[in-house]
Write a protein that holds these residues in place. Structure first.
Motif, PDB file in Angstrom:
ATOM      1  N   ASP A 156     -10.007   1.179   6.691  1.00 14.59           N
ATOM      2  CA  ASP A 156      -9.292   2.418   6.958  1.00 14.59           C
ATOM      3  C   ASP A 156      -8.361   2.149   8.132  1.00 14.59           C
ATOM      4  O   ASP A 156      -8.805   1.780   9.218  1.00 14.59           O
ATOM      5  N   LYS A 157      -7.056   2.326   7.920  1.00 11.94           N
ATOM      6  CA  LYS A 157      -6.065   1.991   8.938  1.00 11.94           C
ATOM      7  C   LYS A 157      -6.218   2.858  10.193  1.00 11.94           C
ATOM      8  O   LYS A 157      -6.023   2.393  11.311  1.00 11.94           O
ATOM      9  N   GLU A 199      -1.504   4.011  -4.321  1.00 12.05           N
ATOM     10  CA  GLU A 199      -0.592   4.653  -3.364  1.00 12.05           C
ATOM     11  C   GLU A 199      -1.196   4.822  -1.969  1.00 12.05           C
ATOM     12  O   GLU A 199      -0.473   5.061  -1.010  1.00 12.05           O
ATOM     13  N   TYR A 200      -2.506   4.676  -1.824  1.00 19.06           N
ATOM     14  CA  TYR A 200      -3.139   4.797  -0.502  1.00 19.06           C
ATOM     15  C   TYR A 200      -3.231   3.464   0.239  1.00 19.06           C
ATOM     16  O   TYR A 200      -3.681   3.416   1.370  1.00 19.06           O
ATOM     17  N   ILE A 201      -2.807   2.386  -0.391  1.00 18.94           N
ATOM     18  CA  ILE A 201      -2.816   1.084   0.273  1.00 18.94           C
ATOM     19  C   ILE A 201      -1.557   0.969   1.116  1.00 18.94           C
ATOM     20  O   ILE A 201      -0.452   1.192   0.641  1.00 18.94           O
ATOM     21  N   LYS A 202      -1.745   0.633   2.390  1.00 20.66           N
ATOM     22  CA  LYS A 202      -0.622   0.553   3.320  1.00 20.66           C
ATOM     23  C   LYS A 202      -0.114  -0.866   3.514  1.00 20.66           C
ATOM     24  O   LYS A 202       1.074  -1.070   3.688  1.00 20.66           O
ATOM     25  N   SER A 203      -1.005  -1.856   3.508  1.00 12.73           N
ATOM     26  CA  SER A 203      -0.544  -3.233   3.678  1.00 12.73           C
ATOM     27  C   SER A 203      -1.610  -4.224   3.231  1.00 12.73           C
ATOM     28  O   SER A 203      -2.801  -3.933   3.268  1.00 12.73           O
ATOM     29  N   ALA A 238      -5.789   0.564   4.350  1.00 14.37           N
ATOM     30  CA  ALA A 238      -5.576   1.711   3.472  1.00 14.37           C
ATOM     31  C   ALA A 238      -5.591   2.991   4.287  1.00 14.37           C
ATOM     32  O   ALA A 238      -6.200   3.065   5.349  1.00 14.37           O
ATOM     33  N   GLU A 239      -4.923   3.985   3.745  1.00 17.88           N
ATOM     34  CA  GLU A 239      -4.913   5.318   4.329  1.00 17.88           C
ATOM     35  C   GLU A 239      -6.218   6.009   3.935  1.00 17.88           C
ATOM     36  O   GLU A 239      -6.745   5.785   2.850  1.00 17.88           O
ATOM     37  N   GLU A 245       4.154  -4.103  -2.391  1.00 11.36           N
ATOM     38  CA  GLU A 245       4.689  -2.811  -1.963  1.00 11.36           C
ATOM     39  C   GLU A 245       4.624  -1.760  -3.065  1.00 11.36           C
ATOM     40  O   GLU A 245       4.400  -0.589  -2.797  1.00 11.36           O
TER      41      GLU A 245
END
Length: 157
Positions: free
Chosen positions: A14-15, A55-59, A67-68, A114
């Motif tokens: 979790d970011k 879509e919840y993966i940030k990087s 992930a968000e 991305e």
């Protein structure tokens, strides 16, 4: 660009909090070539697999995925979805052309980090053929039909 096999087994965090969410065990793919989400090995006594939408993966990092925060749902396979490894996954299936020529067995999948767009499929003819000729990459197939026993593609020449 990454491959599925490079990501499977990585930890996801979790970011916002830095807490570990779990470990990636599989990919959920939606025809014709989009990653819908990741399958995560759940924490706790009962290790139930959970689904995280892409879509919840940030990087994607070298050592983990950020992930968000999102409520993870249970894994439910819906029409038009396939998995890479589990539930009759596509790894190891025969790759055939629309004319019936065998290209090899699916070994890995290349995707854009991305967007989650699948950009290529790596097929193998076996260990000795891979050493002699190398693995084949099927880039941007025009059409992709994922069946129970094989994957049929139309490739431009």
């Amino acid at each position: 660009m990454r491959t599925f096999s490079r990501v499977v087994g990585m930890l996801i965090y979790d970011k916002a909090s830095g807490n570990k969410i779990g470990r990636i065990t599989d990919f959920c793919i939606v025809e014709p070539g989009q990653v819908k989400g990741l399958i995560i090995d759940g924490k706790g006594v009962i290790h139930r697999k959970k689904f995280l939408p892409f879509e919840y993966i940030k990087s994607f990092g070298d050592d983990g995925i950020m992930a968000e925060a999102h409520e993870l749902s249970s894994v439910k396979k819906e029409d038009g979805e396939v998995f890479f490894l589990h539930s009759h996954g596509i790894k190891g299936k025969s790759f055939l052309t629309g004319e019936g020529n065998k290209l090899g067995l699916l070994d890995d999948v290349y995707f854009e980090e991305e967007t989650g767009t699948i950009v290529g499929y790596e097929v193998t003819d076996g260990f000795f053929a891979d050493i002699a000729e190398g693995k084949k990459i099927i880039q941007h197939p025009l059409d992709l039909i994922i069946g129970k026993d094989s994957v049929v593609v139309s490739v431009s020449t």
